[in-house]
Design a protein around this motif. Structure first.
Motif, short mmCIF file in Angstrom:
data_model
loop_
_atom_site.label_atom_id
_atom_site.label_comp_id
_atom_site.label_asym_id
_atom_site.label_seq_id
_atom_site.Cartn_x
_atom_site.Cartn_y
_atom_site.Cartn_z
N GLY A 1 0.74 -1.07 0.10
CA GLY A 1 0.00 -0.06 0.27
C GLY A 1 0.84 1.25 0.12
N ALA A 2 2.11 1.25 0.87
CA ALA A 2 3.03 2.40 0.90
C ALA A 2 3.61 2.43 -0.49
CB ALA A 2 3.89 2.20 1.87
N LEU A 3 3.97 1.66 -1.33
CA LEU A 3 4.53 1.43 -2.45
C LEU A 3 3.59 2.25 -3.62
CD1 LEU A 3 6.28 -2.16 -3.05
CD2 LEU A 3 7.38 0.04 -3.25
N LEU A 4 2.49 2.06 -3.46
CA LEU A 4 1.45 2.62 -4.50
C LEU A 4 1.25 4.05 -4.20
CD1 LEU A 4 -1.63 0.21 -4.04
CD2 LEU A 4 -0.13 0.34 -6.15
N LYS A 5 1.77 4.65 -3.09
CA LYS A 5 1.62 6.00 -3.24
C LYS A 5 2.96 6.89 -3.57
CE LYS A 5 -1.45 5.99 0.88
NZ LYS A 5 -1.26 5.13 1.78
N LEU B 1 -5.06 -1.20 -0.84
CA LEU B 1 -5.05 -1.84 -1.96
C LEU B 1 -5.80 -1.56 -2.86
CD1 LEU B 1 -2.84 -5.05 -1.03
CD2 LEU B 1 -2.19 -2.72 -1.15
N MET B 2 -7.01 -1.06 -2.41
CA MET B 2 -8.19 -0.65 -3.47
C MET B 2 -8.10 0.71 -4.13
SD MET B 2 -9.96 -3.41 -2.39
CE MET B 2 -11.38 -3.01 -3.48
N GLY B 3 -8.02 0.70 -5.28
CA GLY B 3 -8.13 1.92 -6.26
C GLY B 3 -8.44 1.60 -7.58
N PRO B 4 -8.72 2.74 -8.53
CA PRO B 4 -8.88 2.58 -9.88
C PRO B 4 -7.95 1.86 -10.79
CG PRO B 4 -8.23 4.77 -9.35
CD PRO B 4 -8.17 4.07 -8.12
N ARG B 5 -6.75 1.71 -10.29
CA ARG B 5 -5.82 0.82 -11.07
C ARG B 5 -5.45 -0.39 -10.27
NH1 ARG B 5 -4.25 5.91 -11.84
NH2 ARG B 5 -3.18 5.86 -9.97
N SER B 6 -6.43 -0.81 -9.53
CA SER B 6 -5.99 -2.26 -8.78
C SER B 6 -6.76 -3.15 -9.53
CB SER B 6 -6.70 -2.10 -7.41
OG SER B 6 -6.06 -1.01 -6.74
#
Ligand code: GUN
Ligand code: ZN
Length: 446
Positions: free
Chosen positions: A214-218, A258-263
């Motif tokens: 989750g941190a990586l995604l940011k 981990l939920m989001g529009p590119r997941s």
């Protein structure tokens, strides 16, 4: 460069509107391409006078031009154990998958398999895929290096696993984070490469590792996430035991951010209504992997429930090789039709081609550049041959419409029905080319 021939492309969502109105077809179309981008698409009769003199036209009169296929879920290191006999998911992972992925400790092996994989995708008409590599960072380098040789729009990432797998396939939360960040800096946005943070699935990551994902995604804009979700009943039960504090399997991922529009969540066979709502609200997508779900005996994905227009969830089509049994999106649609039939629905040809093209692009949040034949889109194009085999040629003689032809392709078609594949406006695969049918646009660096 200009392509000419019969063409079909989606223009709307056939799960939300009548199918017929969502398909654009031309019996004789021109696709005009400049610098890898489609600049015009329409009937030959309307566009021919706009072409500059001396322009190169490649004519496919007996074929069908469609957007390149999009595979929303596939594992390139699993080609060597595709079609492994006799096990359901968890035993299959232990017996076949993890040993195969261990062999990617050898960077030379990763390079050889990446080369074969890219060629098999292009042979199947697939121009974009969301790809799992292995835990080894060099498996990602091997994949993106080979994708760059074809200038292909690919999304991939290093698998994160810090428990419940053989020692040789484990990282740690910190090491997985550091290695992923280095790969993001090396590849994300380089050419057409896009990086995907890739925790394998909840059972092989500690909560600390999921939080690190989750941190990586940011850390950078436009990063993707892929993992597996609710594929098999034994797996769902195991996640309940491993994460007793979470209200559901999906809640494990939601809790880690981990939920989001590119997941992109692979499978989702055993989801409940609340999970579909969570996906809808966050913009997360599901990858429907019918050949895999049938082969591994995982269950029947409820596609028509997922895309319910009252709270639609975006769905892409995944081959999931090596749990899946074919890299062909046509064969995958063949099985998707049967899974729909077994759940009380009929998947028509327009809906099928939507999943494999525009629907896949929307599921990945890339519909501004992929999934349609239209001005402004990247020129990734598949040239289909509806008469690829004697049976198909015979059956095609009884097709009264382009929809029937599309349905024939998705029922009887496979890689033999792909005549040629264009990536960013260049023909990188031509079945009829003598010698090597593949033409990379960059030489291999030795
Ligand atoms: N769940 C966790 N890993 C895998 C995998 O490699 N393939 C499939 N089909 N499911 C998984
Ligand atoms: Zn998978």
């Amino acid at each position: 460069m200009v392509l000419r021939g019969p063409a079909a492309t989606l223009a709307g969502n056939p799960f939300e509107q009548p199918s017929r109105g969502c398909l654009v077809t031309h019996d004789d179309a021109l696709v005009v391409i400049e610098d890898g981008i489609i600049t015009a698409f329409g009937p030959h009769a309307e566009l021919r006078d706009t072409l500059p003199g001396g322009v190169d036209i490649v004519h496919y009169p007996d074929h069908l031009l469609v957007p390149g296929f999009i595979d929303a879920h596939v594992h390139y290191p699993q080609m060597q154990m595709i079609g492994a006999f006799g096990a359901q998911l968890l035993e299959w992972l232990e017996t076949y998958t993890f040993p195969a992925e261990m062999s990617f400790a050898d960077a030379g092996h990763a390079q050889r398999v990446a080369q074969l994989f890219l060629r098999e995708l292009l042979r199947a008409g697939t121009t974009t895929a969301m790809v799992y590599c292995t835990v080894h960072p060099h498996s990602v380098d091997a994949f993106f290096t080979e994708a760059a040789r074809f200038d292909a729009r690919m999304i991939a990432g290093k698998v994160l696993m810090d428990r419940n797998a053989p020692l040789g396939l484990l990282d740690t939360a910190q090491r997985g984070y550091d290695e992923s960040l280095a790969l993001i800096d090396r590849w994300h946005g380089r050419g057409r490469a896009l990086y995907c943070v890739t925790p394998r699935f909840a059972p092989t990551s500690t909560e600390a590792q999921l939080d690190a994902a989750g941190a990586l995604l940011k850390t950078r804009d436009g990063l993707f996430l892929q993992t597996h979700l609710c594929e098999n009943p034994g797996e769902v039960e195991w996640v309940r035991e491993l994460f007793p504090a979470r209200s559901s399997y999906l809640d494990v991922y939601a809790h880690a951010g981990l939920m989001g529009p590119r997941s992109m969540f692979g499978h989702g066979v055993h989801l409940h209504e609340g999970d579909f709502c969570t996906c809808h609200q966050s913009g997360a997508a599901l990858a429907h992997c019918p050949t895999s779900n049938l082969f591994l005996g995982s269950g029947l994905f409820r596609l028509f429930e997922a895309v319910d227009p009252r709270r639609p969830v975006k769905v892409g089509l995944g081959t999931d090789v090596g749990g899946g049994t074919s890299l062909s999106q046509l064969q995958t649609l063949n099985e998707a039709y049967k899974v729909a039939a077994l759940t009380g629905h009929k998947l028509d040809a327009v809906q099928g081609f939507y999943l494999a093209t525009l629907g896949g692009a929307r599921a990945l949040g890339l519909e501004d550049r992929l999934g349609r034949l239209a001005p402004g889109m990247e020129a990734d194009i598949c040239v289909l041959d509806p008469k690829a085999t004697p049976l198909m040629a015979f059956r095609a003689g009884y097709c009264a419409s382009i929809e029937e032809m599309l349905f024939l392709l998705m029922t009887l078609g496979d890689d033999r029905a792909v005549r040629a594949t264009y990536v960013a406006g260049r023909c990188v695969y031509d079945r009829e080319r003598t010698g090597d049918p593949f033409v990379p646009v960059l030489p291999r660096e030795e």
